[in-house]
Design a protein around this motif. Structure first.
Motif, PDB file in Angstrom:
ATOM      1  N   ARG A  85      94.440  47.883  13.991  1.00  0.00           N
ATOM      2  CA  ARG A  85      93.945  46.833  14.439  1.00  0.00           C
ATOM      3  C   ARG A  85      92.443  46.671  15.073  1.00  0.00           C
ATOM      4  O   ARG A  85      91.571  46.109  14.801  1.00  0.00           O
ATOM      5  CB  ARG A  85      94.924  45.630  15.236  1.00  0.00           C
ATOM      6  CG  ARG A  85      94.335  44.364  15.656  1.00  0.00           C
ATOM      7  CD  ARG A  85      94.167  43.515  14.247  1.00  0.00           C
ATOM      8  NE  ARG A  85      93.918  42.030  14.955  1.00  0.00           N
ATOM      9  CZ  ARG A  85      94.898  41.098  15.089  1.00  0.00           C
ATOM     10  NH1 ARG A  85      96.063  41.242  14.864  1.00  0.00           N
ATOM     11  NH2 ARG A  85      94.528  40.072  15.609  1.00  0.00           N
ATOM     12  N   HIS A  88      89.805  48.100  12.749  1.00  0.00           N
ATOM     13  CA  HIS A  88      89.344  47.105  11.544  1.00  0.00           C
ATOM     14  C   HIS A  88      88.480  46.055  12.612  1.00  0.00           C
ATOM     15  O   HIS A  88      87.514  45.753  12.016  1.00  0.00           O
ATOM     16  CB  HIS A  88      90.727  46.355  11.119  1.00  0.00           C
ATOM     17  CG  HIS A  88      90.403  45.254  10.462  1.00  0.00           C
ATOM     18  ND1 HIS A  88      89.822  45.622   9.181  1.00  0.00           N
ATOM     19  CD2 HIS A  88      90.645  44.032  10.613  1.00  0.00           C
ATOM     20  CE1 HIS A  88      89.622  44.238   8.541  1.00  0.00           C
ATOM     21  NE2 HIS A  88      90.135  43.363   9.415  1.00  0.00           N
ATOM     22  N   ASP A  89      89.077  45.545  13.865  1.00  0.00           N
ATOM     23  CA  ASP A  89      88.364  44.399  14.449  1.00  0.00           C
ATOM     24  C   ASP A  89      86.845  45.277  14.907  1.00  0.00           C
ATOM     25  O   ASP A  89      85.907  44.400  15.170  1.00  0.00           O
ATOM     26  CB  ASP A  89      89.073  43.915  15.819  1.00  0.00           C
ATOM     27  CG  ASP A  89      90.247  43.013  15.353  1.00  0.00           C
ATOM     28  OD1 ASP A  89      90.264  42.674  13.905  1.00  0.00           O
ATOM     29  OD2 ASP A  89      91.028  42.811  16.122  1.00  0.00           O
TER      30      ASP A  89
END
Length: 122
Positions: A85, A88-89
């Motif tokens: 996460r 990806h962010d």
């Protein structure tokens, strides 16, 4: 006692440049051994090591630790899921995004010129 997943009860981050591992532990309500483990698991989390191999964290590290804590304790992510996460962010750096957008804009402008009929006969 504070709920380990409740970030709203965390103390404010002081306006210092560097924080020791014990200060970060208190600020984030995470034990020092957990912080050392997270450094191995999350590539973006990098403490600065000085004087006798002591760890010092910067404000952006404290913010990242709080984000990791939120993902793990509140949202219920696994270590692997939280790592994915965060990667990806993060996305590409702003400079690369700006360069990419400029190239796309140039390409679209070229397509527009090709599709627009010539107003003046040559």
């Amino acid at each position: 006692m504070l709920d380990p997943g409740d970030n709203s009860e965390l103390p404010p981050i002081p306006g210092k440049r560097y924080f020791t591992i014990s200060e970060v532990s208190d600020l984030c309500r995470v034990k020092p051994h957990v912080l050392r483990y997270w450094e191995q698991e999350f590539p973006r989390l990098q403490s600065v090591k000085r004087r006798g191999n002591r760890r010092y964290y910067q404000r952006h590290d404290v913010d990242l630790i709080r984000e990791i804590r939120h993902l793990l304790y509140i949202e219920g992510f696994t270590i692997s899921g939280a790592r994915n996460r965060l990667m990806h962010d993060a996305g590409p750096p702003a400079e690369i995004r700006a360069q990419t957008l400029a190239l796309v804009a140039e390409g679209l402008e070229e397509v527009r010129r090709l599709l627009t009929p010539d107003a003046s006969p040559s």
